[in-house]
Design an enzyme around this catalytic site. Sequence first.
Site, PDB file in Angstrom:
ATOM      1  CB  SER A  51      -0.910  -0.031   1.231  1.00  0.00           C
ATOM      2  OG  SER A  51      -1.908   0.950   1.097  1.00  0.00           O
ATOM      3  CD  GLU A  52      -1.134   5.925  -2.520  1.00  0.00           C
ATOM      4  OE1 GLU A  52      -1.006   5.627  -3.712  1.00  0.00           O
ATOM      5  OE2 GLU A  52      -1.833   6.867  -2.132  1.00  0.00           O
TER       6      GLU A  52
END
Lengths: 216, 219
Positions: A51-52
Amino acid sequence: MADGFTPLDRDGMAARAAHDIPEGWVVNLGIGIPTEVGNFIPADREVIIHSENGVIGAGPAPAPDRINPFLVNAGTQPITLRTGGSYVHHADSFAIARGGHLDLTVLGAFEVSENGDLANWARAAHEPVKQIGGAMDLAIGAKRLWVIMEHTTKEGAPRLRRTCTYPLTAKGAVKRVYTNLAVLDVTPQGFVVRDIIPGLSFESLAARTDAPLARA
Amino acid sequence: MIDKFVRSTAEALDGVPDGATVLLAGFGDVGMATALLEGLIEQGAKDLVLVCNSGGRDGSAVARLLTLGRVRKLICSFVRAASDAGRLLLAGRLEVEVVPQGTLAERMRAAGAGIPAFYTPTGADTVLAEGREVREIAGRPCLLEYPLAGDVALIDAWQADRWGNLTYRETQRNFNPVMAMAAKLTVAQTRHVVDLGALAPEHVMTPGIFVNRVLHVSG
């Protein structure tokens, strides 16, 4: 419906894409339907979800009484961390994305062109209120980029196009598109239909697509 | 004896001048130094350049700073149209520079690391490249980007000692370590104060050399 087919719903599209993700891949799931892909990867298939905001090994949503306010995904929804997971800071998280360390990125889109151009961040080139987020970094860096989106707009306009009408996020980046009607590969020869929902003919699919289609 | 702890938000934000570039970490509310941001609102500095992942949701401390008219320019990766930031932008009362999120992080990393410029493929074949230097490197268009340094960074930590060594919880980390290295004055708020030596050296996430002031906050 009159044509005798039922388009996939959001879960159906997410499940269809999840089916094609093999064990061992490192995968970024964008916000929206792509995030839901994670819900359809069987727990015993070890896929590492990035996840960024700095999560490596994101797990499913927690039970309501087990929410940890410090642990969220790219959509700021509460998540869990899989055993073996870890955290990195933002520059390293995007080094993962940009540096080719992701086997796959799955994003939503407004439009995809037959040469793999992606348009997913704005509906007008000089729209003042811009919502880029991490999309441009994610689109250019992964080993492969898949898109999940409705085959047409609510008004029935095709989203799979010869050329995109909306501003681009990245050129020539998309490798595969999962829609509510079909799965299509982006090849040097354009869109190739890999899969089509039951009851929908190739000709009917082509009629809902701006770009020419080839049979697999 | 080195002791970076301050006793109040006023002391933590003392000396932040008008016109300062403020680096504010956080992804949504997670990892955002909200007490320090409230302190900045109290402190009164104006004409600020705010660097933050997003323009914030209505009702957030970021939105409050913006609606008070204290920010001249917002540098972020996205702004919601239906938000105070979006409305201020459309009304011409706020300058906004939208930067891809990875480029935003890397520009601050470059500032902290002494890299005077870099090329990235991100956005190089988009409207963001209009009027800017694009160069083909290894067969790929790449966009020239410059570092983004702060006068002040507002950091949200989980644990801190008197040298300013910091740890973060889970995704609280996000922009914090990068911003801590990119500002002239780095101010951290922390939930927990620990004795010097209590943090395992291997577990320090931001070494205290990047931190100037630490404020203990509750929660």
